[in-house]
Every structure is written in structure tokens, then in C-alpha cells.
Design a protein around this motif. Structure first.
Motif, PDB file in Angstrom:
ATOM      1  N   SER A  73       0.836  -1.208   0.000  1.00  0.00           N
ATOM      2  CA  SER A  73       0.000   0.000   0.000  1.00  0.00           C
ATOM      3  C   SER A  73       0.868   1.255   0.000  1.00  0.00           C
ATOM      4  CB  SER A  73      -0.941   0.019   1.208  1.00  0.00           C
ATOM      5  OG  SER A  73      -0.216   0.165   2.412  1.00  0.00           O
ATOM      6  N   LYS A  74       0.369   2.253  -0.680  1.00  0.00           N
ATOM      7  CA  LYS A  74       1.023   3.562  -0.665  1.00  0.00           C
ATOM      8  C   LYS A  74       0.445   4.349   0.510  1.00  0.00           C
ATOM      9  CE  LYS A  74       3.067   3.847  -4.935  1.00  0.00           C
ATOM     10  NZ  LYS A  74       3.866   4.774  -5.672  1.00  0.00           N
ATOM     11  N   PRO A  75       1.196   5.279   1.038  1.00  0.00           N
ATOM     12  CA  PRO A  75       0.655   6.071   2.136  1.00  0.00           C
ATOM     13  C   PRO A  75      -0.550   6.894   1.673  1.00  0.00           C
ATOM     14  CG  PRO A  75       2.825   6.877   1.489  1.00  0.00           C
ATOM     15  CD  PRO A  75       2.557   5.649   0.693  1.00  0.00           C
ATOM     16  N   THR A  76      -1.544   6.977   2.542  1.00  0.00           N
ATOM     17  CA  THR A  76      -2.720   7.800   2.257  1.00  0.00           C
ATOM     18  C   THR A  76      -2.301   9.264   2.310  1.00  0.00           C
ATOM     19  OG1 THR A  76      -3.300   8.014   4.595  1.00  0.00           O
ATOM     20  CG2 THR A  76      -4.210   6.094   3.397  1.00  0.00           C
ATOM     21  N   PRO A  77      -3.128  10.164   1.808  1.00  0.00           N
ATOM     22  CA  PRO A  77      -2.790  11.593   1.931  1.00  0.00           C
ATOM     23  C   PRO A  77      -2.559  12.006   3.395  1.00  0.00           C
ATOM     24  CG  PRO A  77      -4.538  11.312   0.326  1.00  0.00           C
ATOM     25  CD  PRO A  77      -4.311   9.961   0.963  1.00  0.00           C
ATOM     26  N   GLU A  78      -3.318  11.427   4.319  1.00  0.00           N
ATOM     27  CA  GLU A  78      -3.128  11.744   5.740  1.00  0.00           C
ATOM     28  C   GLU A  78      -1.764  11.238   6.230  1.00  0.00           C
ATOM     29  OE1 GLU A  78      -5.859  10.086   4.523  1.00  0.00           O
ATOM     30  OE2 GLU A  78      -7.270  11.768   4.609  1.00  0.00           O
ATOM     31  N   GLU A  79      -1.400  10.014   5.807  1.00  0.00           N
ATOM     32  CA  GLU A  79      -0.102   9.464   6.200  1.00  0.00           C
ATOM     33  C   GLU A  79       1.044  10.243   5.564  1.00  0.00           C
ATOM     34  OE1 GLU A  79      -1.397   4.794   6.862  1.00  0.00           O
ATOM     35  OE2 GLU A  79      -0.852   5.491   4.856  1.00  0.00           O
ATOM     36  N   GLN A  80       0.849  10.703   4.332  1.00  0.00           N
ATOM     37  CA  GLN A  80       1.876  11.527   3.688  1.00  0.00           C
ATOM     38  C   GLN A  80       2.093  12.817   4.472  1.00  0.00           C
ATOM     39  OE1 GLN A  80       0.771  12.102  -0.415  1.00  0.00           O
ATOM     40  NE2 GLN A  80       0.968   9.943  -0.916  1.00  0.00           N
ATOM     41  N   ALA A  81       1.012  13.454   4.877  1.00  0.00           N
ATOM     42  CA  ALA A  81       1.123  14.693   5.663  1.00  0.00           C
ATOM     43  C   ALA A  81       1.793  14.411   7.004  1.00  0.00           C
ATOM     44  CB  ALA A  81      -0.258  15.314   5.868  1.00  0.00           C
ATOM     45  N   LEU A  82       1.447  13.288   7.618  1.00  0.00           N
ATOM     46  CA  LEU A  82       2.039  12.925   8.898  1.00  0.00           C
ATOM     47  C   LEU A  82       3.541  12.668   8.744  1.00  0.00           C
ATOM     48  CD1 LEU A  82       1.309  12.507  11.850  1.00  0.00           C
ATOM     49  CD2 LEU A  82       0.787  10.128  11.308  1.00  0.00           C
ATOM     50  N   ALA A  83       3.932  12.018   7.658  1.00  0.00           N
ATOM     51  CA  ALA A  83       5.355  11.776   7.398  1.00  0.00           C
ATOM     52  C   ALA A  83       6.096  13.100   7.216  1.00  0.00           C
ATOM     53  CB  ALA A  83       5.537  10.886   6.170  1.00  0.00           C
ATOM     54  N   ARG A  84       5.481  14.052   6.517  1.00  0.00           N
ATOM     55  CA  ARG A  84       6.105  15.376   6.365  1.00  0.00           C
ATOM     56  C   ARG A  84       6.233  16.070   7.722  1.00  0.00           C
ATOM     57  NH1 ARG A  84       3.045  15.202   1.649  1.00  0.00           N
ATOM     58  NH2 ARG A  84       1.281  16.273   2.615  1.00  0.00           N
ATOM     59  N   ASN A  85       5.188  15.986   8.537  1.00  0.00           N
ATOM     60  CA  ASN A  85       5.227  16.599   9.867  1.00  0.00           C
ATOM     61  C   ASN A  85       6.292  15.958  10.748  1.00  0.00           C
ATOM     62  OD1 ASN A  85       3.133  18.275   9.129  1.00  0.00           O
ATOM     63  ND2 ASN A  85       1.560  17.065  10.141  1.00  0.00           N
ATOM     64  N   TYR A  86       6.403  14.635  10.654  1.00  0.00           N
ATOM     65  CA  TYR A  86       7.412  13.918  11.425  1.00  0.00           C
ATOM     66  C   TYR A  86       8.816  14.362  10.993  1.00  0.00           C
ATOM     67  CZ  TYR A  86      10.325  10.104  13.110  1.00  0.00           C
ATOM     68  OH  TYR A  86      11.320   9.385  13.709  1.00  0.00           O
ATOM     69  N   LEU A  87       9.030  14.387   9.701  1.00  0.00           N
ATOM     70  CA  LEU A  87      10.335  14.786   9.176  1.00  0.00           C
ATOM     71  C   LEU A  87      10.681  16.203   9.607  1.00  0.00           C
ATOM     72  CD1 LEU A  87      12.710  13.853   7.491  1.00  0.00           C
ATOM     73  CD2 LEU A  87      11.483  14.593   5.457  1.00  0.00           C
ATOM     74  N   SER A  88       9.701  17.084   9.569  1.00  0.00           N
ATOM     75  CA  SER A  88       9.914  18.458  10.011  1.00  0.00           C
ATOM     76  C   SER A  88      10.273  18.499  11.494  1.00  0.00           C
ATOM     77  CB  SER A  88       8.657  19.287   9.735  1.00  0.00           C
ATOM     78  OG  SER A  88       8.806  20.581  10.226  1.00  0.00           O
ATOM     79  N   ALA A  89       9.564  17.729  12.290  1.00  0.00           N
ATOM     80  CA  ALA A  89       9.812  17.721  13.734  1.00  0.00           C
ATOM     81  C   ALA A  89      11.200  17.186  14.074  1.00  0.00           C
ATOM     82  CB  ALA A  89       8.733  16.909  14.444  1.00  0.00           C
ATOM     83  N   VAL A  90      11.597  16.061  13.451  1.00  0.00           N
ATOM     84  CA  VAL A  90      12.888  15.471  13.809  1.00  0.00           C
ATOM     85  C   VAL A  90      14.070  16.215  13.186  1.00  0.00           C
ATOM     86  CG1 VAL A  90      11.950  13.174  14.253  1.00  0.00           C
ATOM     87  CG2 VAL A  90      12.901  13.702  12.003  1.00  0.00           C
ATOM     88  N   SER A  91      13.817  17.123  12.275  1.00  0.00           N
ATOM     89  CA  SER A  91      14.938  17.871  11.685  1.00  0.00           C
ATOM     90  C   SER A  91      15.709  18.643  12.751  1.00  0.00           C
ATOM     91  CB  SER A  91      14.456  18.795  10.567  1.00  0.00           C
ATOM     92  OG  SER A  91      13.671  19.842  11.104  1.00  0.00           O
ATOM     93  N   ALA A  92      15.025  19.032  13.823  1.00  0.00           N
ATOM     94  CA  ALA A  92      15.695  19.742  14.917  1.00  0.00           C
ATOM     95  C   ALA A  92      16.627  18.819  15.703  1.00  0.00           C
ATOM     96  CB  ALA A  92      14.649  20.338  15.857  1.00  0.00           C
ATOM     97  N   CYS A  93      16.508  17.515  15.495  1.00  0.00           N
ATOM     98  CA  CYS A  93      17.292  16.532  16.246  1.00  0.00           C
ATOM     99  C   CYS A  93      18.557  16.098  15.520  1.00  0.00           C
ATOM    100  CB  CYS A  93      16.438  15.295  16.520  1.00  0.00           C
ATOM    101  SG  CYS A  93      14.893  15.628  17.379  1.00  0.00           S
ATOM    102  N   GLU A  94      18.764  16.586  14.323  1.00  0.00           N
ATOM    103  CA  GLU A  94      19.926  16.140  13.543  1.00  0.00           C
ATOM    104  C   GLU A  94      21.216  16.392  14.316  1.00  0.00           C
ATOM    105  OE1 GLU A  94      22.168  16.951   9.275  1.00  0.00           O
ATOM    106  OE2 GLU A  94      20.191  17.781   9.615  1.00  0.00           O
TER     107      GLU A  94
END
Length: 160
Positions: A73-94
Motif C-alpha cells: 500500500s502507498k501512504p494515504t494523503p493523511e499518512e503523507q502529511a504525517l510523514a512530512r510533519n514527522y520529518l519536520s519535527a525530527v529535523s531539529a534533532c539532527e
């Protein structure tokens, strides 16, 4: 790592332990301190209930079942948005590159940052719908195995 991310925590815990010198003592090398801080940062984000749907589709490395690895399965639009939000959030942890200036730890530092950036690319591909969940999970597992090998090699070369 939870949410199918290779992050400071899974294989990077190995680096922190090796750089700390012995179990139970606080990390002393700048890289070990940075890895420890990065791990704590990502853990705090991943503990947020909002990211539970990602953890269900892509559990921690080593905890993925054949169902996770074979998910077409491909990520749903909601899961895609959540993945973007997650990536944005963890960027501060690099992990910060300044912590990797010690020549003895540079190879491990390069492996850490390279893996971090490659995992970001996997999340971007997932968030854009270019990857299925199974592809993302298999690529994340392969990335984790490669990082583990690179870190073990780097640490052996550094004499730790």
C-alpha cells in the motif's frame, strides 16, 4: 527505531556505548554526547501520540514483520502529511557536525550524518507517495544494516 527511522538510538546506541568507554558512565566524547542528545530528541518526538500511525505502519528496526516488509500500500494523503510533519519535527534533532571534529571519530560521524540524510530522503519519497510502505520499510532496514556495518568498521579503525 520506532516509526521506521534509522536514528540515533538503534545502531547509534552502539556508537554512544563505544565512545563512552564503558557501560553506565556518561558519554565523554563530543560525538557520544551529540548522539545521546539526538536520541533523546527523536525519542521525545516519537513518543507523541500523533505519530502512532507511522509506528504502526513502520515499527522499530528489528520489529518489522513480513507484513510490514511486504506492504504494497502507498501512504494515504493523511499518512503523507504525517510523514512530512514527522520529518519536520525530527529535523531539529539532527546531530551537529561540530561534534564530529575529533579525527578519531570522523568516520563514525560521517556514517551517522550520511544515514540521517539518506533516511530523510526515504521519508520525502514516502511523503510524496513514490514509495509503498513495504519499500520504505525494506530500504530503512537495509540502511540500518549498512550503518551498523559502517559504525563497527569506523569504531574498530579508531581503536575503540
Amino acid at each position: 527505531m520506532r516509526a521506521g527511522r534509522v536514528r540515533p538510538g538503534a545502531a547509534l546506541a552502539l556508537v554512544a556505548a563505544l565512545l563512552a568507554g564503558c557501560a553506565g558512565s556518561p558519554p565523554t566524547s563530543p560525538l557520544a554526547v551529540e548522539v545521546s542528545q539526538s536520541t533523546a530528541c527523536v525519542d521525545a518526538i516519537e513518543d507523541q501520540p500523533a505519530f502512532l500511525p507511522l509506528r504502526l505502519k513502520s515499527p522499530a528496526l528489528g520489529e518489522m514483520s513480513s507484513t510490514h516488509l511486504g506492504d504494497t500500500s502507498k501512504p494515504t494523503p493523511e499518512e503523507q502529511a504525517l510523514a512530512r510533519n514527522y520529518l519536520s519535527a525530527v529535523s531539529a534533532c539532527e546531530p551537529k557536525t561540530e561534534a564530529m571534529l575529533n579525527p578519531r571519530e570522523q568516520a563514525a560521524g560521517r556514517a551517522i550524518l550520511s544515514t540521517w540524510h539518506e533516511q530523510e530522503q526515504l521519508y520525502l519519497a514516502l511523503a510524496s507517495g513514490r514509495l509503498t510502505w513495504g519499500q520504505f520499510n525494506r530500504m530503512t532496514e537495509a540502511l540500518g544494516r549498512r550503518m551498523d556495518r559502517q559504525l563497527r568498521t569506523a569504531m574498530a579503525a579508531a581503536g575503540t
